[in-house]
Design a protein around this motif. Structure first.
Motif, mmCIF file in Angstrom:
data_model
loop_
_atom_site.group_PDB
_atom_site.id
_atom_site.type_symbol
_atom_site.label_atom_id
_atom_site.label_comp_id
_atom_site.label_asym_id
_atom_site.label_seq_id
_atom_site.Cartn_x
_atom_site.Cartn_y
_atom_site.Cartn_z
ATOM 1 N N THR A 182 0.827 -1.210 0.000
ATOM 2 C CA THR A 182 0.000 0.000 0.000
ATOM 3 C C THR A 182 0.863 1.262 0.000
ATOM 4 O O THR A 182 0.339 2.375 -0.012
ATOM 5 C CB THR A 182 -0.913 0.036 1.247
ATOM 6 N N GLY A 183 2.189 1.108 0.035
ATOM 7 C CA GLY A 183 3.081 2.270 0.124
ATOM 8 C C GLY A 183 3.343 2.907 -1.226
ATOM 9 O O GLY A 183 2.861 2.447 -2.269
ATOM 10 N N LEU A 184 4.144 3.964 -1.185
ATOM 11 C CA LEU A 184 4.471 4.724 -2.404
ATOM 12 C C LEU A 184 5.021 3.805 -3.503
ATOM 13 O O LEU A 184 4.572 3.855 -4.653
ATOM 14 C CB LEU A 184 5.527 5.775 -2.028
ATOM 15 N N LEU A 185 5.982 2.974 -3.146
ATOM 16 C CA LEU A 185 6.634 2.128 -4.147
ATOM 17 C C LEU A 185 5.826 0.857 -4.411
ATOM 18 O O LEU A 185 5.704 0.411 -5.546
ATOM 19 C CB LEU A 185 8.049 1.764 -3.677
ATOM 20 N N SER A 223 -0.907 -7.094 3.991
ATOM 21 C CA SER A 223 -1.037 -5.750 4.553
ATOM 22 C C SER A 223 -1.598 -5.839 5.958
ATOM 23 O O SER A 223 -2.372 -6.750 6.275
ATOM 24 C CB SER A 223 -1.994 -4.929 3.678
ATOM 25 N N ARG A 224 -1.234 -4.841 6.801
ATOM 26 C CA ARG A 224 -1.859 -4.766 8.123
ATOM 27 C C ARG A 224 -3.332 -4.430 7.966
ATOM 28 O O ARG A 224 -4.121 -4.646 8.878
ATOM 29 C CB ARG A 224 -1.146 -3.709 8.965
ATOM 30 N N GLU A 258 5.491 -7.375 12.569
ATOM 31 C CA GLU A 258 6.144 -7.597 13.863
ATOM 32 C C GLU A 258 5.483 -8.720 14.658
ATOM 33 O O GLU A 258 6.063 -9.220 15.617
ATOM 34 C CB GLU A 258 6.102 -6.334 14.745
ATOM 35 N N LEU A 307 8.715 -5.168 1.076
ATOM 36 C CA LEU A 307 8.978 -3.723 1.151
ATOM 37 C C LEU A 307 8.513 -3.108 2.469
ATOM 38 O O LEU A 307 8.765 -1.921 2.715
ATOM 39 C CB LEU A 307 8.229 -2.999 0.008
ATOM 40 N N GLY A 346 7.744 -1.506 6.005
ATOM 41 C CA GLY A 346 8.563 -0.868 7.037
ATOM 42 C C GLY A 346 7.967 0.464 7.441
ATOM 43 O O GLY A 346 7.383 1.173 6.617
ATOM 44 N N GLU A 347 8.107 0.762 8.725
ATOM 45 C CA GLU A 347 7.648 2.053 9.254
ATOM 46 C C GLU A 347 8.269 3.193 8.438
ATOM 47 O O GLU A 347 9.486 3.208 8.209
ATOM 48 C CB GLU A 347 8.089 2.140 10.727
ATOM 49 N N ARG A 381 11.248 -3.596 10.364
ATOM 50 C CA ARG A 381 12.128 -4.156 9.331
ATOM 51 C C ARG A 381 12.832 -5.433 9.812
ATOM 52 O O ARG A 381 12.804 -6.454 9.126
ATOM 53 C CB ARG A 381 13.155 -3.099 8.921
ATOM 54 N N GLY A 422 17.993 4.188 -3.331
ATOM 55 C CA GLY A 422 18.357 5.583 -3.084
ATOM 56 C C GLY A 422 17.104 6.441 -2.931
ATOM 57 O O GLY A 422 16.067 5.971 -2.445
ATOM 58 N N VAL A 447 13.992 7.794 -4.248
ATOM 59 C CA VAL A 447 13.131 7.505 -5.394
ATOM 60 C C VAL A 447 12.351 8.766 -5.752
ATOM 61 O O VAL A 447 11.671 9.352 -4.897
ATOM 62 C CB VAL A 447 12.159 6.348 -5.080
HETATM 63 N N1 LIG Z 1 10.727 5.769 -1.094
HETATM 64 C C1 LIG Z 1 12.048 5.849 -1.070
HETATM 65 O O1 LIG Z 1 12.659 6.817 -1.632
HETATM 66 C C2 LIG Z 1 12.863 4.775 -0.385
HETATM 67 C C3 LIG Z 1 14.246 4.924 -0.290
HETATM 68 C C4 LIG Z 1 15.013 3.930 0.337
HETATM 69 C C5 LIG Z 1 14.397 2.792 0.860
HETATM 70 N N2 LIG Z 1 13.035 2.672 0.766
HETATM 71 C C6 LIG Z 1 12.426 1.483 1.399
HETATM 72 O O2 LIG Z 1 11.556 0.832 0.489
HETATM 73 C C7 LIG Z 1 10.401 0.324 1.178
HETATM 74 C C8 LIG Z 1 9.138 0.869 0.516
HETATM 75 O O3 LIG Z 1 9.223 2.309 0.508
HETATM 76 P P1 LIG Z 1 7.923 3.230 0.381
HETATM 77 O O4 LIG Z 1 8.421 4.603 0.117
HETATM 78 O O5 LIG Z 1 6.935 2.597 -0.558
HETATM 79 O O6 LIG Z 1 7.373 3.142 1.879
HETATM 80 P P2 LIG Z 1 5.947 3.635 2.459
HETATM 81 O O7 LIG Z 1 5.199 4.426 1.443
HETATM 82 O O8 LIG Z 1 6.241 4.273 3.771
HETATM 83 O O9 LIG Z 1 5.162 2.258 2.668
HETATM 84 C C9 LIG Z 1 5.672 1.236 3.477
HETATM 85 C C10 LIG Z 1 4.591 0.191 3.738
HETATM 86 O O10 LIG Z 1 5.043 -0.593 4.854
HETATM 87 C C11 LIG Z 1 3.956 -0.903 5.724
HETATM 88 N N3 LIG Z 1 4.236 -0.340 7.054
HETATM 89 C C12 LIG Z 1 4.245 0.955 7.440
HETATM 90 N N4 LIG Z 1 4.519 1.084 8.758
HETATM 91 C C13 LIG Z 1 4.704 -0.170 9.206
HETATM 92 C C14 LIG Z 1 4.987 -0.720 10.501
HETATM 93 N N5 LIG Z 1 5.170 0.057 11.575
HETATM 94 N N6 LIG Z 1 5.104 -2.062 10.600
HETATM 95 C C15 LIG Z 1 4.936 -2.857 9.524
HETATM 96 N N7 LIG Z 1 4.623 -2.407 8.276
HETATM 97 C C16 LIG Z 1 4.522 -1.083 8.136
HETATM 98 C C17 LIG Z 1 2.709 -0.244 5.150
HETATM 99 O O11 LIG Z 1 1.926 -1.258 4.541
HETATM 100 P P3 LIG Z 1 0.516 -1.773 5.186
HETATM 101 O O12 LIG Z 1 -0.091 -0.595 5.920
HETATM 102 O O13 LIG Z 1 -0.268 -2.172 3.977
HETATM 103 O O14 LIG Z 1 0.850 -2.909 6.075
HETATM 104 C C18 LIG Z 1 3.235 0.752 4.119
HETATM 105 O O15 LIG Z 1 2.400 0.865 3.015
HETATM 106 C C19 LIG Z 1 10.514 0.771 2.649
HETATM 107 O O16 LIG Z 1 10.984 -0.302 3.419
HETATM 108 C C20 LIG Z 1 11.551 1.901 2.584
HETATM 109 O O17 LIG Z 1 12.338 2.009 3.754
HETATM 110 C C21 LIG Z 1 12.260 3.634 0.179
#
Ligand SMILES: NC(=O)c1ccc[n+]([C@@H]2O[C@H](COP(=O)([O-])OP(=O)(O)OC[C@H]3O[C@@H](n4cnc5c(N)ncnc54)[C@H](OP(=O)(O)O)[C@@H]3O)[C@@H](O)[C@H]2O)c1
Length: 313
Positions: free
Chosen positions: A17-20, A35-36, A56, A74, A76-77, A96, A172, A174
């Motif tokens: 459900t996240g950005l990526l 998904s949660r 968790e 993917l 992670g908080e 994570r 990096g 995104v």
């Molecule tokens: N965007 C970037 O530029 C970037 C850069 C480097 C690394 N990353 C890594 O790539 C991954 C995806 O990035 P993103 O930007 O798409 O992240 P995001 O938009 O923050 O989405 C992360 C997803 O993880 C789940 N989540 C959120 N909080 C959580 C928690 N406390 N415990 C368990 N699950 C949780 C949620 O899914 P549900 O609510 O559906 O469970 C959420 O949709 C992340 O791990 C991030 O660290 C991203």
């Protein structure tokens, strides 16, 4: 005439459900998502089958993994929304490290396992490294994010012991207009309040969202990709260059620098996200044949920020 590519293998996505994750799932026919909040996941990806999983809390349901060939992990908080209090840092780490441990425990319990685990990590793995050129062979760095990334990657690597091919994706910055770092910068820039952050000399390793998806799909299909892969474009830039380029693309001046002390006062420890210098290169992606669509920052920003109707396709 080129033969049509074969149907991609069935994939499961966490953090869908996240950005990526949302954009990745849109490229995966017949995906399963964990998904949660499965109702939210179904709303964001109606064609995917959603199962409930709190990373968790324990291993994911075995039924979700039946007939899955590739797992994209993917979840992670979020890092960039709110100050890094002790509780927030615990959530960043546990979601994570424990989340990945629980996923691998779920994979271990299966009779028939997926072939590949593509697990998220971040260039934060390398820590603050000045002008040093970094590739996948570079050592891990120091600091909170570097330590979280190293521990997160160790948990993912445990799936190698189950006979799976494991890829750790060190992402990096995104670039996507829908969220993340670029969306956060746009507000002040559009008001003419943009400027370099801190010294402006720190390297920023950016990647266009289409190439990020391209690298994940490449990693899932290409058997020679294993271990770490940097998901960054081939031309990282300094923060000062990013600032100038974004100002040019938006036709807004970017002359209001924000000094490092003000960033620390406003963001606390989270300022690490924008002041750390990481000059990361995509050596594994290029060596294994991934061809980037977007290599120049100005052209990449232009495609991302032009009105949607003006984009081809
Ligand atoms: N965007 C970037 O530029 C970037 C850069 C480097 C690394 N990353 C890594 O790539 C991954 C995806 O990035 P993103 O930007 O798409 O992240 P995001 O938009 O923050 O989405 C992360 C997803 O993880 C789940 N989540 C959120 N909080 C959580 C928690 N406390 N415990 C368990 N699950 C949780 C949620 O899914 P549900 O609510 O559906 O469970 C959420 O949709 C992340 O791990 C991030 O660290 C991203």
């Amino acid at each position: 005439m080129q033969a049509a590519p074969p149907n991609p293998p069935r994939a499961l996505v966490t953090g869908a459900t996240g950005l990526l994750g949302r954009r990745l799932v849109a490229r995966l026919p017949d995906a399963v998502v964990l998904s949660r909040d499965p109702a939210k996941a179904t709303a964001s990806s109606p064609s995917a089958k959603a199962y409930a999983w709190s990373p968790e809390a324990g291993p994911p349901p075995a039924a979700a993994l039946a007939e899955v060939e590739v797992v994209f992990h993917l979840a992670g908080e979020p890092l960039g929304d709110g100050r890094w209090t002790a509780e927030k840092k615990q959530r960043i780490r546990d979601s994570r490290v424990l989340g990945t441990r629980n996923l691998v425990a779920g994979l271990a319990g299966l009779e028939r396992r997926p072939r590949v685990l593509v697990s998220a990590s971040a260039v934060g793995y390398y820590g603050d490294r000045g002008d040093e050129e970094l590739d996948e062979d570079s050592a891990a760095g120091c600091g909170f994010l570097a330590e979280v990334c190293a521990a997160w990657e160790r948990e993912a690597s445990a799936a190698e012991g189950l006979g799976m091919r494991v890829v750790r994706v060190r992402t990096g910055i995104v670039l996507s207009p829908e969220g993340g770092a670029l969306a956060k910068l746009l507000g002040p820039f559009r008001l003419g309040l943009g400027g370099k952050l801190g010294s402006g000399g720190q390297w920023m390793s950016w990647i266009h969202i289409d190439d990020w998806i391209g690298i994940l799909l490449h990693a899932s299909r290409e058997a020679t990709v294993l271990g770490p892969i940097n998901a960054v474009g081939p031309r990282p830039v300094s923060n000062a260059e990013l600032t100038r380029t974004l100002g040019r693309v938006l036709r807004r001046p970017a002359r209001l620098p924000i000094p490092g002390f003000a960033l620390r006062a406003a963001l606390g420890e989270m300022s690490e996200l924008v002041t750390t210098s990481q000059r990361v290169l995509p050596k594994v992606a290029q060596r294994t044949g991934y061809e980037f669509e977007h290599t120049e920052l100005e052209a990449a920003l232009t495609t991302l920020l032009e009105p949607r109707g003006a984009r081809p396709g």
